[in-house]
Structure formats: structure tokens, C-alpha cells
Design an enzyme around this catalytic site. Structure first.
Site, PDB file in Angstrom:
ATOM      1  N   CYS A  89       0.779  -1.239   0.000  1.00  0.00           N
ATOM      2  CA  CYS A  89       0.000   0.000   0.000  1.00  0.00           C
ATOM      3  C   CYS A  89       0.816   1.298   0.000  1.00  0.00           C
ATOM      4  O   CYS A  89       0.847   2.035  -0.967  1.00  0.00           O
ATOM      5  CB  CYS A  89      -0.959  -0.026   1.186  1.00  0.00           C
ATOM      6  SG  CYS A  89      -2.132   1.328   1.160  1.00  0.00           S
ATOM      7  N   HIS A 139      -3.000   6.907   3.814  1.00  0.00           N
ATOM      8  CA  HIS A 139      -1.948   5.957   4.203  1.00  0.00           C
ATOM      9  C   HIS A 139      -0.542   6.422   3.830  1.00  0.00           C
ATOM     10  O   HIS A 139       0.313   5.633   3.419  1.00  0.00           O
ATOM     11  CB  HIS A 139      -2.220   4.574   3.611  1.00  0.00           C
ATOM     12  CG  HIS A 139      -1.790   3.466   4.535  1.00  0.00           C
ATOM     13  ND1 HIS A 139      -1.951   2.131   4.249  1.00  0.00           N
ATOM     14  CD2 HIS A 139      -1.176   3.504   5.753  1.00  0.00           C
ATOM     15  CE1 HIS A 139      -1.476   1.388   5.236  1.00  0.00           C
ATOM     16  NE2 HIS A 139      -0.996   2.199   6.155  1.00  0.00           N
TER      17      HIS A 139
END
Length: 497
Positions: A89, A139
Site C-alpha cells: 500500500c 496511508h
């Protein structure tokens, strides 16, 4: 997490100038600003989390129902060999935002702060007179997955409705611009995020804008899509890829979810049904976005992109999730629709890598990439000038989380072309696949005497790519120490909710 060296990012003025002025520097700045007065295309950049390239109707998946994406593909440049530079990610997202490779921007693990000195993609568009917005999962902040992210840590995005990280799709939170009170998305979060994205598009019709819309699905938890989409899939009838092995060949999945005790092949089908339900829910969202852009009269002037940060193994080769060099993990969908550039769909075979996204979008909008960008614009390839055997670099700098070293994870580097995948780990050559003859990557050519010249050629190519990106291919912990990250016994950066 990484120690911060300064309160806010320092962006060199010379790079700001180069964003709009090109090689002429400050002397060309007035002309550059004059050019900006002309209408430039908007950008709607939509990306999902963990959507592998093959999980599309237009890509030949016999199970998944994606009618809106199939229509979009027919109108788009379909980059058939799009890869995630580091298929996990935060590293992939940092490369989207900076146009840099993980060892340049330093985000090669999850849950650390993206602190870099070059301008972000939002910085460049801001200076060029665009409004910029971000909605959904971020994120890249590393200060806690539910913490408020102040304006000086948003990498230049002006409008902000985001949260660091959550996969609780039916009770998902976010922060609205400068309001420090956390809010809740209504229902299934991708639905409400899409509604807010449409509102943003409608409110910016009078000014060029860039909107990033980041959806959490189809990332796990898999069985949480709206019920009507779950009912579309009978897990027992799903067709598995040929590279899903017999039950005894699976690696045990991380965690102790409710499916862990199932037979691995049965578990694969069960999870696929939930995964596909998320995909179909997002397909409905992309249909709404396309309708809204048309209704706003912006279709001709809008670049619409759909991609993902990385893929999902979903049982292929007996593996789960990401961080692997196989196509199910490393390859992602990449559709770019821009009627002002070309109305009919066309396949692009030359690979596009995550760091290439920023320079490609800037190039399409007539904006010079800053010197800090390492990726390449792929507009040339969109014009039909494909580059035979162009190779892009893929990597796993440090194994952590679900696939840490104790679970078989390892550092690797590789190159992906339109036809071949070549990968080595710290011990030497590991994988070599001819993806034309072996699309499910079941025949590893490493050690095959007939493939020695091919292996040598790709090893030399990989070494050139590593040299170009200043990658010495060290042990992952060496890079952890170099960047000052604190990790637990599994090599994972701990995070706060």
C-alpha cells in the site's frame, strides 16, 4: 515511525519553477503562466486498493461482473502491462504522489510519513492554477491510522476529505478539510465517497481541477460489500485460475479470520466471491462518475484514470494478498480515458510503472515534470510510438506485515516487460517467465539450459535499472536502519489506531 527532520516539507523553489517553466527556468515563467490561461484538462484519478489487473470483465475474467469498467475500457487507453513498483500500500501510493521510486522517497514499508523535498503531483498542479482535492484512504502520514492530518502534511492537496487508513467499509471515518472532529461516511464508504467526488466535480466546473478518489475495497475484509452485490456471486461456481494449486500446496494465510480453517481451495472460492462483490460495487460507482462528468459537460476536457495501488494473489501459487512479484500481486488495471486526446479505446503494450503516473498526467496537461521525478511520461506510447522490450523495475525492499521473513517473505528486485518477468532475490536469480507462452506464470525458466542467454540478458537489464535508481539491493533491515524506522520483531512498523 520515521523521525521527522523538520516541521513541514521543504520544496525547493527551483523545482516549483520547473513544474511550469520547463528547461528555460525563471526566464520562461511569464510565458508559462500565459499558457496556463488556456483551458487545460481536468484530472479525475480514481484508484482502488488491492485490485489485480485480471479481475475485470474486459481482461477476460469469466467470473467478475464489471459492465461499467468494460465500457470504460472500450473508450480508454488500456495499459495492459501496468505494474505496481512495490506491490504494497504505502510504497505504491508514495510513488503515485511523487513520481519517485521507493528508495528515493523512503516509503518502502507501511505506516511511515512521506517526507520528501521535491514537489508532489498536487504541488505541481496547484502552481499551474488547478484546484486539487483528495477523498478517501491516504496511508502516507504515519502518525496513526485515525489521527487528524494537518494541512502541511497533505502533500499539497487543497480540498481534503480523508483518513489515514481504515478498512471498516460500513463504519468508515474521515476528516473534512480543517475540521478536527472526525466524521462518518454514510453506509458503504465508497458510495458516499463517490457522492462527495461528484459534488466536487460539479462545484469546480469553472476552473481546471485535479481530484484523487481513493477507495478501500476490494482489499480485505472481503465479505463486507453491499448485500445485493454479494448475492451476485455463488462461490461454489466460481472458476479458479489454472495457477491455483491443490490444497496441500498452499501457504497458510496470516491471521485467524473465520475462513482460515476451511480447505484452501474452498477458501479461495469463498474469498473470491466477496472480492468480486466489492469489485462490482465499485463498478457501479465508476458508472456514476462517468455519468456525472458527462452531465456536467466536462467529458471532452477531463482525463479519467482508474488503477490500483497493487493486486491480490487470491490463492494463485498458493499465496495470499500482496508483496509478491507474480502478476496477480504486481500487475494492476490502468485505464486512461481522455476524449480530447483520442475517442476510441486502444491497448498500450509498453509497461507503465507507478512512478510514471505523475509525469504522464503532467505531460498530458502541458506541465513540465520537476527534476525530482524519476518516472517517465507514457504519452509517447499513447501516441502509438510503443517502445519494444521496454522494461520497468519492480521491487520488494523489505518484507513485513502479512508476509514478513518468518512467513516466507523476502527482499527481491525484478524487471517486467510486455512479455517477460525476471526476478532475483538476495541469493540470486529466482523467477523468469515468458508471459506470452505462460500467462499464469507456472513454468519458471530459471535453471533451464535453453533459457541461459535470456536469463543473462535480463540480469544485465536489471542491473542497469538498479544503477539508474541508485538501488544497491541490500538486506531490508539495512534500509530500515538507514531511514531510522522503528520496527517490531516481525520487521513491521507498529502503528496506532
Amino acid at each position: 515511525m520515521r523521525r521527522e527532520k523538520k516541521a513541514a516539507r521543504r520544496i525547493p523553489r527551483r523545482d516549483f519553477i520547473k513544474c511550469v517553466a520547463g528547461a528555460g527556468g525563471a526566464a520562461m515563467l511569464p510565458q508559462a503562466f500565459a499558457a496556463l490561461e488556456k483551458r487545460r484538462p481536468n484530472v479525475v484519478f480514481v484508484f482502488a486498493d488491492q485490485w489485480r489487473a485480471s479481475a475485470m470483465g474486459y481482461a477476460g475474467d469469466p467470473n467478475v461482473k464489471t459492465p461499467n469498467f468494460d465500457r470504460l475500457a472500450a473508450e480508454s487507453f488500456n495499459f495492459k502491462n501496468a505494474v505496481s513498483v512495490c506491490p504494497v500500500c504505502s510504497p505504491a501510493r508514495a510513488s503515485m504522489i511523487t513520481g519517485q521510486y521507493p528508495l528515493k522517497h523512503g516509503v518502502f514499508v507501511n505506516d511511515v510519513y512521506l517526507e520528501q523535498d521535491g514537489p508532489s503531483i498536487a504541488d505541481c498542479f496547484n502552481l499551474a492554477g488547478y484546484n486539487t482535492g483528495y477523498i478517501g484512504k491516504w496511508h502516507l502520514d504515519g502518525h496513526g491510522r485515525s489521527a487528524f492530518i494537518p494541512k502541511d502534511r497533505r502533500q499539497g492537496f487543497q480540498f481534503w476529505q480523508a483518513l489515514e487508513c481504515s478498512h471498516n467499509y460500513n463504519a468508515s471515518e474521515y476528516y473534512d478539510n480543517e475540521d478536527p472532529e472526525i466524521k462518518m461516511w454514510k453506509g458503504y464508504d465508497a458510495y458516499d465517497q463517490t457522492t462527495h467526488a461528484i459534488e466536487y466535480i460539479q462545484s469546480n466546473r469553472g476552473n481546471p481541477f485535479v481530484l484523487f478518489l481513493s477507495w478501500g475495497p476490494p482489499h480485505a475484509p472481503y465479505m463486507t460489500a453491499p448485500e445485493k452485490f454479494q448475492k451476485m456471486y455463488d462461490w461454489a461456481k466460481l472458476e479458479l485460475l489454472p495457477n491455483v494449486p491443490e490444497s496441500d500446496k498452499f501457504i497458510r494465510p496470516a491471521g485467524s479470520d473465520e475462513y482460515a480453517r476451511m480447505d484452501p481451495v474452498e477458501r479461495t472460492r469463498w474469498i473470491m466471491a466477496g472480492y468480486y462483490a466489492h469489485c462490482s460495487a465499485l463498478d457501479a460507482c465508476v458508472g456514476r462518475l462517468q455519468t456525472a462528468i458527462r452531465d456536467a459537460g466536462l467529458e471532452e476536457d477531463t482525463i479519467f484514470v482508474f488503477t490500483s495501488d497493487h493486486g491480490d494473489m487470491l490463492g494463485s501459487h498458493g499465496l495470499w494478498k500482496k508483496q509478491w512479484p507474480y502478476d496477480e500481486s504486481a500487475c494492476v488495471p490502468f485505464l486512461l480515458k481522455y476524449p480530447g486526446f483520442g475517442k476510441s479505446g486502444r491497448a498500450v503494450k509498453t509497461p507503465i510503472n507507478t512512478p510514471d503516473i505523475m509525469p504522464t498526467l503532467l505531460d498530458l496537461c502541458g506541465i513540465q515534470s520537476p527534476s525530482s521525478v524519476q518516472g517517465k511520461s507514457r504519452v509517447r506510447e499513447m501516441n502509438g510510438r510503443e517502445i519494444p522490450e521496454e522494461a520497468v523495475l519492480i521491487a520488494n525492499v523489505h518484507s513485513f506485515g502479512q508476509w514478513n521473513a518468518a512467513r516466507g517473505g523476502k527482499e527481491w528486485r525484478g524487471v517486467r516487460t510486455a512479455r517477460y518477468t525476471y526476478v532475483r532475490d538476495l541469493r540470486g536469480p529466482w523467477l523468469l517467465f515468458d508471459n506470452d507462452k505462460d500467462p499464469y506464470q507456472m513454468n519458471n525458466l530459471i535453471g533451464n539450459p535453453e533459457s541461459v542467454p535470456l536469463q543473462k540478458r535480463f540480469e544485465e537489464l536489471l542491473q542497469r535499472k538498479l544503477a539508474e535508481t541508485d538501488d544497491r539491493f541490500l538486506c531490508g533491515m539495512d534500509y530500515i536502519d538507514q531511514w531510522g524506522y522503528v520496527v517490531d520483531e516481525s520487521g513491521t512498523v507498529p502503528y496506532l489506531r
